[in-house]
Design a protein around this motif. Structure first.
Motif, PDB file in Angstrom:
ATOM      1  N   PRO A   1       0.820  -1.216   0.000  1.00 45.55           N
ATOM      2  CA  PRO A   1       0.000   0.000   0.000  1.00 45.55           C
ATOM      3  C   PRO A   1       0.852   1.263   0.000  1.00 45.55           C
ATOM      4  CG  PRO A   1       0.076  -0.958   2.201  1.00 45.55           C
ATOM      5  CD  PRO A   1       0.756  -1.932   1.287  1.00 45.55           C
TER       6      PRO A   1
ATOM      7  N   ASP B   1      -2.312   6.495   0.370  1.00 46.04           N
ATOM      8  CA  ASP B   1      -3.618   5.841   0.324  1.00 46.04           C
ATOM      9  C   ASP B   1      -4.076   5.426   1.722  1.00 46.04           C
ATOM     10  OD1 ASP B   1      -3.450   6.197  -2.375  1.00 46.04           O
ATOM     11  OD2 ASP B   1      -2.928   4.116  -2.847  1.00 46.04           O
ATOM     12  N   LEU B   2      -3.139   5.014   2.564  1.00 42.91           N
ATOM     13  CA  LEU B   2      -3.481   4.704   3.951  1.00 42.91           C
ATOM     14  C   LEU B   2      -3.957   5.965   4.675  1.00 42.91           C
ATOM     15  CD1 LEU B   2      -0.548   2.308   4.922  1.00 42.91           C
ATOM     16  CD2 LEU B   2      -2.972   1.704   4.751  1.00 42.91           C
TER      17      LEU B   2
ATOM     18  N   LEU C   1      -7.449   6.706   3.749  1.00 46.45           N
ATOM     19  CA  LEU C   1      -8.418   5.871   4.460  1.00 46.45           C
ATOM     20  C   LEU C   1      -8.734   6.458   5.837  1.00 46.45           C
ATOM     21  CD1 LEU C   1     -10.039   3.179   4.303  1.00 46.45           C
ATOM     22  CD2 LEU C   1      -8.173   2.146   5.603  1.00 46.45           C
TER      23      LEU C   1
ATOM     24  N   ARG D   1      -8.107   5.484  -5.616  1.00 45.46           N
ATOM     25  CA  ARG D   1      -7.072   5.148  -4.636  1.00 45.46           C
ATOM     26  C   ARG D   1      -7.578   4.176  -3.583  1.00 45.46           C
ATOM     27  NH1 ARG D   1      -4.418  10.870  -3.177  1.00 45.46           N
ATOM     28  NH2 ARG D   1      -3.796   9.623  -1.345  1.00 45.46           N
TER      29      ARG D   1
ATOM     30  N   ASP E   1      -7.446   0.835  -5.203  1.00 37.85           N
ATOM     31  CA  ASP E   1      -6.064   0.340  -5.210  1.00 37.85           C
ATOM     32  C   ASP E   1      -5.686  -0.225  -3.845  1.00 37.85           C
ATOM     33  OD1 ASP E   1      -5.760   1.092  -7.844  1.00 37.85           O
ATOM     34  OD2 ASP E   1      -4.715   2.970  -7.379  1.00 37.85           O
ATOM     35  N   LEU E   2      -6.106   0.473  -2.782  1.00 34.99           N
ATOM     36  CA  LEU E   2      -5.774   0.025  -1.434  1.00 34.99           C
ATOM     37  C   LEU E   2      -6.469  -1.291  -1.106  1.00 34.99           C
ATOM     38  CD1 LEU E   2      -4.204   0.834   1.115  1.00 34.99           C
ATOM     39  CD2 LEU E   2      -6.257   2.038   1.897  1.00 34.99           C
ATOM     40  N   GLU E   3      -7.702  -1.435  -1.555  1.00 28.02           N
ATOM     41  CA  GLU E   3      -8.427  -2.683  -1.315  1.00 28.02           C
ATOM     42  C   GLU E   3      -7.783  -3.847  -2.063  1.00 28.02           C
ATOM     43  OE1 GLU E   3     -13.003  -1.436  -0.289  1.00 28.02           O
ATOM     44  OE2 GLU E   3     -12.399  -1.361  -2.397  1.00 28.02           O
TER      45      GLU E   3
END
Length: 313
Positions: A7, A11-12, A15, A41, A44-46
């Motif tokens: 990740p 992106d974290l 969230l 994004r 992408d994180l998922e």
């Protein structure tokens, strides 16, 4: 072609912001990116996590159990990074950065907005976004750095600076009082045209106190009239126009009392618990206050230093 599914820190962080705002639109605004970018994004994180992190409906955005756990466990680290960066930036010289301020409509229009050009000219590297709203804004959720609140008790989870004391004033125009008479006791307001501040809940009453201690006399009276509004400027103009008796904050009424355009009503009685007894600047708690925010607080303290004195009649 990108094959690394680790990740991205950005992106974290996104969230954690989404966990606070519960809105793609608000998260995008907070981070200065597009709503489409937020969606891409998060997707992408998922993919990197291998599990769903966000549960989106037509009305709201929520996090799955995995998403909430990830946001909770990383939020503290990002907050420390933000605080450390803010501290280093403050060493760079002049106060700088974007400040998002929310304030009540009438107070903001009358007493804050006219002073902002001088503040921003004094600190040219500070940028300011002023949101005028009478609703109770959630600072953390909506990404505001500071709020001006007309309140009796600022939230204990926030840093609060008292800018000045304030009070509520019961007033009418001379023309209205000539037509309807000056009430001698709060109970008589039930027979008058009163102009209440519009709040949720339906029923409307005003409370008054005379004296102090055990001998204090308190009266609660239900009031009604031809106009209700959720803005003290609107109510003030209606009172000035002779429509009825209004309960206004001192910052809206004091100047008109000085010019004798408004007349005090029930001067021996003190209105209780309606608009609050202090104007405060508040911000979410943090170990240190960024210099730009402290400069704004100092500016507002100077603006409100004299309060809103009501002339002796």
């Amino acid at each position: 072609m990108k094959t690394d599914l680790s990740p991205a820190f950005a992106d974290l962080h996104l969230l954690t912001v989404l966990a606070q705002t519960r809105s793609y639109t608000q998260a995008a605004r907070r981070l200065g990116i597009s709503k489409a970018s937020v969606s891409t994004r998060i997707a992408d994180l998922e993919r990197a996590a291998g599990v769903p992190l966000v549960r989106r409906t037509t009305r709201s955005v929520g996090l799955t159990q995995a998403g909430q756990q990830l946001a909770d466990e990383t939020r503290g680290a990002f907050e420390r990074i933000e605080q450390s960066f803010a501290g280093i930036r403050d060493l760079a010289g002049s106060p700088r950065g974007l400040l998002r301020l929310t304030a009540p409509v009438a107070l903001g229009r009358q007493h804050i907005a006219p002073t902002l050009p001088a503040f921003l000219l004094q600190y040219p590297e500070i940028r300011l976004e002023l949101d005028l709203s009478d609703r109770f804004v959630n600072l953390a959720q909506e990404g505001f750095d500071m709020a001006i609140r007309h309140t009796q008790s600022p939230p204990e989870t926030h840093v609060a600076w008292l800018l000045c004391p304030t009070r509520s004033l019961l007033v009418a125009s001379a023309a209205y009082l000539r037509r309807r008479g000056q009430p001698a006791h709060p109970s008589e307001l039930a027979a008058h045209a009163c102009l209440p501040y519009l709040r949720e809940g339906g029923s409307q009453s005003w409370s008054f106190e005379r004296g102090s201690g055990r001998k204090a006399e308190r009266v609660v009276v239900a009031v009604d009239g031809p106009l209700r509004a959720n803005n003290s400027e609107v109510l003030r103009e209606a009172v000035l126009g002779g429509l009825g008796i209004g309960l206004l904050p001192d910052f809206s009424a004091a100047g008109h009392l000085g010019r004798r355009e408004l007349v005090p009503v029930l001067a021996g009685w003190r209105p209780l618990g309606f608009f609050g007894d202090g104007i405060h600047a508040i911000r979410p708690w943090s170990p240190q206050v960024p210099r730009a925010a402290q400069c704004l607080v100092d500016h507002l303290r100077a603006v409100f230093a004299k309060g809103f004195p009501v002339p002796d009649r």
